[in-house]
Design a protein around this motif. Structure first.
Motif, PDB file in Angstrom:
ATOM      1  N   TRP A 256      43.220  37.492  48.009  1.00  0.00           N
ATOM      2  CA  TRP A 256      44.141  38.240  47.152  1.00  0.00           C
ATOM      3  C   TRP A 256      44.124  37.730  45.717  1.00  0.00           C
ATOM      4  CZ3 TRP A 256      49.285  38.606  50.458  1.00  0.00           C
ATOM      5  CH2 TRP A 256      49.047  39.408  51.590  1.00  0.00           C
ATOM      6  N   ASN A 257      43.476  36.581  45.496  1.00  0.00           N
ATOM      7  CA  ASN A 257      43.442  35.981  44.156  1.00  0.00           C
ATOM      8  C   ASN A 257      42.003  35.673  43.736  1.00  0.00           C
ATOM      9  OD1 ASN A 257      46.433  35.540  43.473  1.00  0.00           O
ATOM     10  ND2 ASN A 257      46.273  34.633  45.526  1.00  0.00           N
ATOM     11  N   PRO A 258      41.137  36.704  43.715  1.00  0.00           N
ATOM     12  CA  PRO A 258      39.720  36.457  43.381  1.00  0.00           C
ATOM     13  C   PRO A 258      39.529  35.893  41.985  1.00  0.00           C
ATOM     14  CG  PRO A 258      40.211  38.814  43.358  1.00  0.00           C
ATOM     15  CD  PRO A 258      41.405  38.145  43.961  1.00  0.00           C
ATOM     16  N   GLU A 259      40.469  36.178  41.078  1.00  0.00           N
ATOM     17  CA  GLU A 259      40.327  35.657  39.718  1.00  0.00           C
ATOM     18  C   GLU A 259      40.430  34.132  39.690  1.00  0.00           C
ATOM     19  OE1 GLU A 259      44.465  36.054  40.810  1.00  0.00           O
ATOM     20  OE2 GLU A 259      42.850  37.554  40.786  1.00  0.00           O
ATOM     21  N   SER A 260      41.052  33.544  40.722  1.00  0.00           N
ATOM     22  CA  SER A 260      41.146  32.083  40.802  1.00  0.00           C
ATOM     23  C   SER A 260      39.856  31.443  41.304  1.00  0.00           C
ATOM     24  CB  SER A 260      42.300  31.682  41.730  1.00  0.00           C
ATOM     25  OG  SER A 260      43.555  32.088  41.210  1.00  0.00           O
ATOM     26  N   PHE A 261      38.921  32.285  41.814  1.00  0.00           N
ATOM     27  CA  PHE A 261      37.687  31.753  42.401  1.00  0.00           C
ATOM     28  C   PHE A 261      36.413  32.285  41.751  1.00  0.00           C
ATOM     29  CE2 PHE A 261      40.936  31.053  45.530  1.00  0.00           C
ATOM     30  CZ  PHE A 261      40.604  29.820  46.082  1.00  0.00           C
TER      31      PHE A 261
ATOM     32  N   LYS B   4      47.868  35.302  40.973  1.00  0.00           N
ATOM     33  CA  LYS B   4      48.640  36.526  40.751  1.00  0.00           C
ATOM     34  C   LYS B   4      49.496  36.867  41.961  1.00  0.00           C
ATOM     35  CE  LYS B   4      45.528  38.630  37.350  1.00  0.00           C
ATOM     36  NZ  LYS B   4      44.679  39.800  37.016  1.00  0.00           N
ATOM     37  N   GLU B   5      48.996  36.510  43.154  1.00  0.00           N
ATOM     38  CA  GLU B   5      49.726  36.788  44.395  1.00  0.00           C
ATOM     39  C   GLU B   5      50.025  35.461  45.091  1.00  0.00           C
ATOM     40  OE1 GLU B   5      50.780  39.640  45.600  1.00  0.00           O
ATOM     41  OE2 GLU B   5      49.818  41.004  44.158  1.00  0.00           O
ATOM     42  N   VAL B   6      51.289  35.029  45.015  1.00  0.00           N
ATOM     43  CA  VAL B   6      51.696  33.791  45.675  1.00  0.00           C
ATOM     44  C   VAL B   6      51.772  34.026  47.184  1.00  0.00           C
ATOM     45  CG1 VAL B   6      53.529  32.075  45.936  1.00  0.00           C
ATOM     46  CG2 VAL B   6      52.966  32.980  43.656  1.00  0.00           C
TER      47      VAL B   6
END
Length: 385
Positions: free
Chosen positions: A58-63, A301-303
């Motif tokens: 859910w948080n691809p921008e973190s990877f 973005k999605e906790v």
């Protein structure tokens, strides 16, 4: 912490497998994780695996285009999630021979060009670069059992770039009062039966062998007390068994906590639990939450939160840890159960825990608060294999 400070003395260089755990630590802890059945037990926990899957995918921008380190990679399931979320390189560190199997799994998924599996402890491997993200499933019973968080913090200080993210990023340990607990009553009944057991044993030894063991009775009963009444129990509680809501007793920010913070028990942890109904308190329980928030510089973005709290839904493989009050406390609605707690590591096996706790059951009357029951220096709660 400055980059040079984080890696001083550790020598980041070429990619290199590390050393295996020492024989004692392998026998006490690591060896179980080399078996597929143990890995499958964890993977089949949908709350556990699903929470990590959601936190990463859910948080691809973190990877995306990030370098990732997976500490205690096991089957590399988290590494594969990270690769599919867009990581450009993943270092999967696994101390056991599961590393051999995980390489096969990674290859079968077509991800060997991204995921590099390193066999050895994270304390001894060498990476060619610093990393942007550390992922790990390090939690044990009562959050801290197994002491794997130590390895995550060492990895953080060795390899994580300043501002880098840890998945999960935060953890909270809760305590809650327990009303009805069949497991506690069964423990008490079993212990009560041990006195008769010893009497029968002594009679037999006298009758057949002319040897009187009565001088050992109190030592035997103390031994059995420790085994039955001073040991945590694995349970899966339903919410209705709680006599009040959980209260946080320990909150951890993985980006700032130090190894010394984990090991130093000079100051007790404290919490207050509000009783929600007239109840006989047969014990207290411990459970935890972990949260995936990323870092201040790289927030998600999605906790996502993973909880092991008592639930009416499918339980986690962690369950909860239950500790009995022997005898139970008699509580009324709106009472407050105050707890003072030390979490210590056992001397013979640092991966197991010992709890030293004291409780006061407080009540208000005519605008004044007073202590109506005490359990001072509640005997150590031992986590055993």
């Amino acid at each position: 912490m400055a980059l040079d400070g984080r890696i001083a003395g550790h020598g980041i260089g070429a990619l290199k497998d590390g050393k295996p755990p020492d024989e004692t630590d392998n026998a006490n802890y690591f060896c179980e994780y080399a078996f597929l059945y143990h890995q499958m037990d964890m993977l089949e926990d949908e709350h556990r695996t699903g929470a990590y899957f959601n936190a990463i995918t859910w948080n691809p921008e973190s990877f995306k285009d990030k370098v990732v380190l997976d500490v205690g990679a096991g089957t590399c399931i988290l590494s594969m999630f990270a690769a599919k979320a867009g990581a450009k390189e993943v270092f999967a560190v696994e101390a056991t021979d599961m590393a051999v199997r995980s390489r096969k799994l990674v290859q079968a998924q077509g991800l060997s060009h991204i995921i590099k599996v390193l066999q050895g402890t994270v304390e001894t491997v060498t990476l060619p670069s610093m990393v942007d993200v550390i992922i790990s499933e390090w939690m044990g019973y009562f959050l801290l059992r197994e002491s794997m968080l130590d390895s995550v913090l060492i990895a953080r200080d060795r390899f994580l770039k300043p501002g880098g993210a840890l998945f999960p990023s935060h953890a909270t340990l809760f305590l809650a009062p327990v009303g009805s607990a069949k497991a506690c009553r069964e423990k008490q009944q079993t212990f009560d039966g041990e006195r008769q057991h010893f009497d029968n044993f002594n009679c037999t030894m006298m009758q057949y062998y002319g040897t009187d063991f009565s001088c050992m009775q109190e030592e035997f009963l103390e031994e059995q007390r420790k085994y039955y009444l001073q040991t945590g129990m694995f349970v899966n509680l339903a919410p209705k068994q709680l006599a009040g809501s959980g209260s946080p007793v320990l909150e951890i920010d993985l980006s700032t906590i130090t190894l010394q913070d984990l090991k130093d028990s000079a100051k007790p942890l404290r919490c207050c639990m509000r009783i929600s109904r007239d109840s006989q308190l047969e014990g207290f329980t411990g459970y935890f939450n972990v949260t995936f928030r990323g870092s201040t510089q790289n927030p998600v973005k999605e906790v996502v939160e993973l909880t092991t709290a008592p639930t009416t839904k499918t339980a986690t493989h962690w369950g909860q840890q239950l500790f009995g009050f022997f005898p139970p406390l008699q509580a009324k609605n709106e009472d407050v159960l105050e707890c003072q707690l030390f979490i210590k590591r056992q001397k013979k096996n640092h991966r197991l825990l010992q709890l030293d706790s004291a409780f006061e059951l407080c009540r208000e009357s005519n605008g004044k608060r007073f202590v109506c029951q005490k359990r001072e220096a509640v005997t150590s709660r031992i986590f055993r294999d």
